[in-house]
Design a protein around this motif. Structure first.
Motif, short mmCIF file in Angstrom:
data_model
loop_
_atom_site.label_atom_id
_atom_site.label_comp_id
_atom_site.label_asym_id
_atom_site.label_seq_id
_atom_site.Cartn_x
_atom_site.Cartn_y
_atom_site.Cartn_z
N THR A 1 -52.45 10.74 -46.41
CA THR A 1 -51.03 10.82 -46.05
C THR A 1 -50.30 11.87 -46.89
O THR A 1 -49.48 12.64 -46.38
N PHE A 2 -50.62 11.93 -48.18
CA PHE A 2 -49.98 12.91 -49.05
C PHE A 2 -50.39 14.33 -48.63
O PHE A 2 -49.55 15.24 -48.62
N ASN A 3 -51.66 14.51 -48.30
CA ASN A 3 -52.11 15.84 -47.84
C ASN A 3 -51.41 16.23 -46.54
O ASN A 3 -51.04 17.40 -46.35
N ALA A 4 -51.25 15.25 -45.63
CA ALA A 4 -50.54 15.54 -44.38
C ALA A 4 -49.09 15.92 -44.66
O ALA A 4 -48.54 16.84 -44.02
N PRO B 1 -58.54 15.79 -53.03
CA PRO B 1 -59.81 15.44 -52.38
C PRO B 1 -59.81 13.98 -51.94
O PRO B 1 -59.42 13.09 -52.70
N VAL B 2 -60.24 13.72 -50.73
CA VAL B 2 -60.27 12.37 -50.17
C VAL B 2 -61.69 11.84 -50.25
O VAL B 2 -62.62 12.45 -49.71
N GLU B 3 -61.85 10.71 -50.94
CA GLU B 3 -63.15 10.07 -51.07
C GLU B 3 -63.04 8.61 -50.67
O GLU B 3 -62.15 7.90 -51.12
N GLY B 4 -63.98 8.18 -49.82
CA GLY B 4 -63.98 6.78 -49.38
C GLY B 4 -63.06 6.56 -48.19
O GLY B 4 -62.49 7.48 -47.61
N ARG B 5 -62.93 5.27 -47.85
CA ARG B 5 -62.12 4.88 -46.68
C ARG B 5 -61.19 3.72 -47.02
O ARG B 5 -60.86 2.90 -46.16
N LEU C 1 -57.48 4.09 -59.51
CA LEU C 1 -56.17 4.74 -59.56
C LEU C 1 -56.25 6.23 -59.85
O LEU C 1 -55.20 6.89 -59.92
N ALA C 2 -57.47 6.76 -60.01
CA ALA C 2 -57.60 8.19 -60.29
C ALA C 2 -56.95 9.05 -59.19
O ALA C 2 -56.23 10.01 -59.50
N PRO C 3 -57.16 8.72 -57.88
CA PRO C 3 -56.47 9.52 -56.85
C PRO C 3 -54.95 9.42 -56.96
O PRO C 3 -54.25 10.38 -56.66
N VAL C 4 -54.43 8.24 -57.39
CA VAL C 4 -52.98 8.11 -57.52
C VAL C 4 -52.47 9.02 -58.63
O VAL C 4 -51.44 9.69 -58.48
N ARG C 5 -53.20 9.06 -59.76
CA ARG C 5 -52.80 9.97 -60.83
C ARG C 5 -52.91 11.42 -60.37
O ARG C 5 -52.10 12.27 -60.76
N LEU C 6 -53.93 11.70 -59.56
CA LEU C 6 -54.08 13.06 -59.04
C LEU C 6 -52.92 13.41 -58.12
O LEU C 6 -52.44 14.55 -58.11
N VAL C 7 -52.47 12.41 -57.32
CA VAL C 7 -51.30 12.64 -56.46
C VAL C 7 -50.08 12.98 -57.32
O VAL C 7 -49.33 13.92 -57.03
N ARG C 8 -49.88 12.20 -58.41
CA ARG C 8 -48.74 12.46 -59.27
C ARG C 8 -48.85 13.84 -59.92
O ARG C 8 -47.86 14.59 -59.99
N ALA C 9 -50.05 14.17 -60.42
CA ALA C 9 -50.22 15.48 -61.06
C ALA C 9 -50.02 16.62 -60.07
O ALA C 9 -49.40 17.63 -60.39
#
Length: 484
Positions: free
Chosen positions: A244-247, A231-235, A208-216
């Motif tokens: 999607t958020f970056n787009a 930053p996008v890591e993995g698939r 969930l680290a990317p989700v928290r990063l999205v929120r921050a």
């Protein structure tokens, strides 16, 4: 009064669900194992009782008294000799009972060191109940613990009363082993849950680290700073969420940039005509001729302002997904229609140079708008009688190219005017840029025409190019790619 409940994070909810599922699963495993062990204990006891009674039943007709060499004369003698030859399990009692059913029987036992409080031979009331029971197998509930028993009746003989052979089993110790295994499994399950809590907390946090990063990142975004990206890591799904958020941020950044450009361009270009209109209105006198001239000049400036605003709105809408609405179009028909329309723009030698007989997907209105703008540009930079060519061509994709399966469509407007200097070719498609050297007659345009053409071409995922016309002049080419 509304009471707001505390918010539970996704990390905690995931961990709670994981623990609940694991606790239920581990508990079910422990209970199932205990049930299986208890069933095995009951099955083993039943087998043991059946085996012992069967062996005694076989001994009765075949046994020989070692003193007489013949059949046993009494039930007491038979039971004593048989019990001397048997070895009981630790929780098993082999007893002989003599006396008539209903009377307190005399017990014949083996020399065994059983706990006095559990030994069945000391419990006369229980022995009486077993002796009086018409059943061959049974279970006896006592304060000292449960007893599973089986018996074989021995008929009366000439030398004495009848008797019975009794096998009694105390299952408490066997069942205690099953219970101990059950509690051991529960303890191990508790340890596993604790380990799962730690591992699950760490893994859920990592996932969930990317989700928290999205929120921050979303919390830090402002209208002035839309440059932050995740930053996008993995698939996995979380990486897809970040993409999607970056787009979305890219679209927002383009939209805000277009808005800022629109405001800046509108302020820059409208400031001059507003100043002109205000100055003429302030200096307008009472002379009718002067008033008429002022009204004409003000009307002209207002018309120019209206055209600038319409062009700016068009360019601002170029970022919208519905700016271009492609549909199947016959390229030859579109080229011919454009040629007919542009012939009224000026006294020039108009020529339909070439026509591609092909069906392509494009927005006919936007493409007509771009071609008419290019034709208008050619009229503004040529003189009466000069030739302007309108045409279209199709080029199929060839093997060996970067995209061998991609066809290319070109629509062009070529004039034979003074041409465009190389230093101006890089800037003429920018907004409000006309180049350092003007060609032909000076016009009152705002410098948005070629920017609109570029926006229409890019809306079709194509491009607009400036090429030199053979013999002198400029050729503007709209290049679109279509899949064959």
């Amino acid at each position: 009064m509304t009471v707001s409940l505390p918010r539970i994070s996704a990390r905690v909810r995931i961990l709670l669900w994981l623990l609940v599922v694991m606790a239920v699963a581990l508990g079910a495993v422990a209970v199932t194992v205990r049930s299986i062990l208890q069933r095995d204990v009951d099955h083993r006891i039943s087998q043991l009782l059946t085996q012992e009674t069967g062996e005694f039943a076989n001994f009765v007709p075949q046994g020989v008294d070692p003193e007489t060499g013949g059949r046993f004369g009494t039930a007491d003698r038979l039971l004593r000799i048989y019990l001397q030859r048997q070895y009981a399990d630790p929780d098993e009692e082999l007893l002989g009972l003599t006396g008539r059913p209903g009377d307190r029987p005399d017990a014949i036992r083996q020399r065994r060191d059983l706990p006095p409080d559990t030994a069945l031979w000391r419990d006369g009331a229980s022995l009486t109940r077993i002796r009086a029971s018409p059943d061959s197998f049974g279970t006896l509930e006592r304060p000292q613990g449960e007893v599973r028993w089986a018996k074989v009746e021995i008929g009366p003989s000439a030398g004495g009363p009848p008797g019975a052979f009794v096998v009694a089993f105390h299952p408490e110790r066997e069942r205690a082993v099953a219970d101990k295994t059950f509690w051991t499994l529960l303890a191990l399950s508790g340890v596993a849950l604790l380990m799962t809590t730690g591992v699950g907390w760490a893994v859920a946090g990592r996932i969930l680290a990317p989700v928290r990063l999205v929120r921050a990142t979303a919390a830090e975004l402002t209208e002035q700073d839309l440059t932050r990206r995740i930053p996008v890591e993995g698939r996995d799904d979380v990486a897809a969420l970040a993409e999607t958020f970056n787009a979305m941020l890219d679209r927002l950044e383009r939209a805000f940039a277009a808005q800022r450009v629109f405001v800046d361009d509108a302020g820059h270009e409208l400031r001059t005509p507003i100043t002109i209109v205000r100055g003429h209105l302030e200096l307008m006198g009472d002379d009718p001729a002067d008033r008429e001239e002022t009204v004409r000049l003000v009307t002209d400036e207002l018309d120019r302002m209206s055209r600038i605003v319409e062009d700016l709105l068009l360019l601002a809408g170029a970022e919208r997904p519905d700016f271009v609405r492609p549909e199947p179009v016959q390229l030859a028909e579109l080229t011919a229609d454009v040629f007919v329309k542009v012939r009224t723009l000026g006294d020039r030698e108009w020529q339909l140079d070439g026509v591609a007989d092909r069906e392509v997907r494009l927005d006919p209105q936007r493409m007509t708008q771009a071609m008419v703008q290019l034709a208008q540009n050619a009229v503004q930079h040529t003189v009466p009688g000069q030739r302007i060519r309108i045409g279209s061509r199709f080029e199929a994709g060839r093997e060996g190219t970067d995209r061998p399966g991609t066809d290319r469509v070109e629509l062009y407007v070529a004039d034979h005017g003074p041409g465009i200097p190389p230093e101006d070719a890089e800037v003429i498609f920018e907004r409000f840029r006309r180049g350092t050297s003007r060609r032909g007659t000076r016009t009152s345009g705002a410098g948005l025409g070629l920017a609109i053409v570029k926006a229409i071409a890019e809306g079709h995922h194509g491009r607009v190019e400036l090429r030199r016309t053979e013999g002198g002049g400029a050729t503007f080419v709209l290049t679109l790619e279509t899949d064959s």
